[in-house]
Scaffold this active site. Structure first.
Site: not given
Ligand code: ATR
Length: 283
Positions: A105, A67, A133-134
């Site tokens: 979204d 995204k 992104g979400a």
């Molecule tokens: P999306 O488009 O789903 O938001 P993304 O941009 O990769 O995908 O973001 C993933 C989100 O999930 C981020 O906020 C990430 O936290 P970090 O920025 O600190 O990495 C969070 N996330 C992923 N795995 C996680 C975990 N095991 N515990 C807590 N937060 C997690």
């Protein structure tokens, strides 16, 4: 007339429900549509999208983890996509040379929570888990819908700060650490926008976050929504809602952008809910 060509790009994307949702909308509205799922890594995204455009692609949805990349390659983005810094809907410009970006979204989430779940979001003290992104897609819409203060918690605090800065409302939007959670008290709305269930598991959340009228919402659906919604139910949340309704509603918004017709969403939502009944429920 040959069908209008559309697709969803993602990685992974094989299990995306978007082709089925758009096919259902097309049938309902009598629009000739070809909608496929295209698997693309972030590195290959630009080339893959160019090939899609060259073969007549008119519009695309973009899902994880593309995204932000989609946002960067647009010649023009809507104000809501700009605030999100993320694009989930691409539309070919009239001259066929570029892409225009939007983000449906947030609008999809509001439609699901407001119209389908009957939640009044105004004044709700809100906790947003995640800043990817979400999270960025839904934060502006939640603020516009009149929630109370918004607390953003993310492992990477720089990303939370960037999300907060983009909203331009410093007195109302706050950054906190996971370790702060036990001291933050109850929230009226808790949104899980992390991909933790697919990435090593959820952080431990204190039950003290949940009060008698707390609504908990996971932006994922299916198995990815299970850990957070199980926690919410164990803590007696008033509502535990997954992201299936949001998925259908954001698709309807995209469909309307492309085809100028707003489809009915209840039928496809109910059909998908039936199929996912064992995995996801809205209380
Ligand atoms: P999306 O488009 O789903 O938001 P993304 O941009 O990769 O995908 O973001 C993933 C989100 O999930 C981020 O906020 C990430 O936290 P970090 O920025 O600190 O990495 C969070 N996330 C992923 N795995 C996680 C975990 N095991 N515990 C807590 N937060 C997690």
């Amino acid at each position: 007339m040959s069908p209008s060509r559309h697709a969803v790009f993602g990685h992974p994307v094989a299990h995306s429900l978007s082709p089925r949702i758009h096919a259902s909308f097309a049938k309902q509205t009598g629009i000739a549509l070809q909608y496929e799922a295209i698997e693309t890594t972030p590195e290959a995204f630009t080339a893959s999208l160019a090939a899609f455009a060259a073969s007549g692609g008119k519009g695309a949805n973009v899902t994880l983890p593309l995204k932000e990349a989609a946002f960067k390659l647009c010649v023009d983005v809507s104000p809501r996509a700009k605030r999100a810094g993320a694009v989930n809907t691409l539309t070919r410009t009239e001259d066929g040379a570029n892409w225009r970006g939007d983000n449906t979204d947030g609008a999809g989430l509001l439609r699901d929570l407001g119209d389908r779940q009957g939640l009044d979001l105004r004044e709700r003290r809100t906790l947003l888990l995640g800043a990817g992104g979400a999270a960025r897609g839904v934060a502006p819409a939640l603020l516009d819908a009149g929630i109370g203060d918004l607390y953003v918690v993310n492992r990477d605090s720089a990303r939370a700060d960037a999300l907060i800065d983009a909203q331009g409302q410093p007195g109302r939007v706050h950054s906190r650490y996971y370790t702060d959670l036990p001291a933050l008290g109850e929230f009226d709305l808790i949104i899980n926008a992390t991909s933790a269930a697919r990435n090593g598991g959820m952080q431990k959340l204190p039950m003290s976050l949940i009060g008698a009228r707390t609504a908990c919402v996971d932006l994922s659906y299916g198995e990815a929504a299970i850990p957070f919604l199980a926690w919410a139910r164990a803590a007696n949340a008033h509502e535990a809602i997954d992201g299936l309704g949001m998925l259908v509603e954001q698709a309807a918004e995209s469909f309307q952008l492309w085809h100028g017709v707003r489809p009915e969403t209840d039928e496809v939502y109910e059909a998908l809910r039936g199929r996912n009944a064992a995995l996801v429920t809205a209380d």
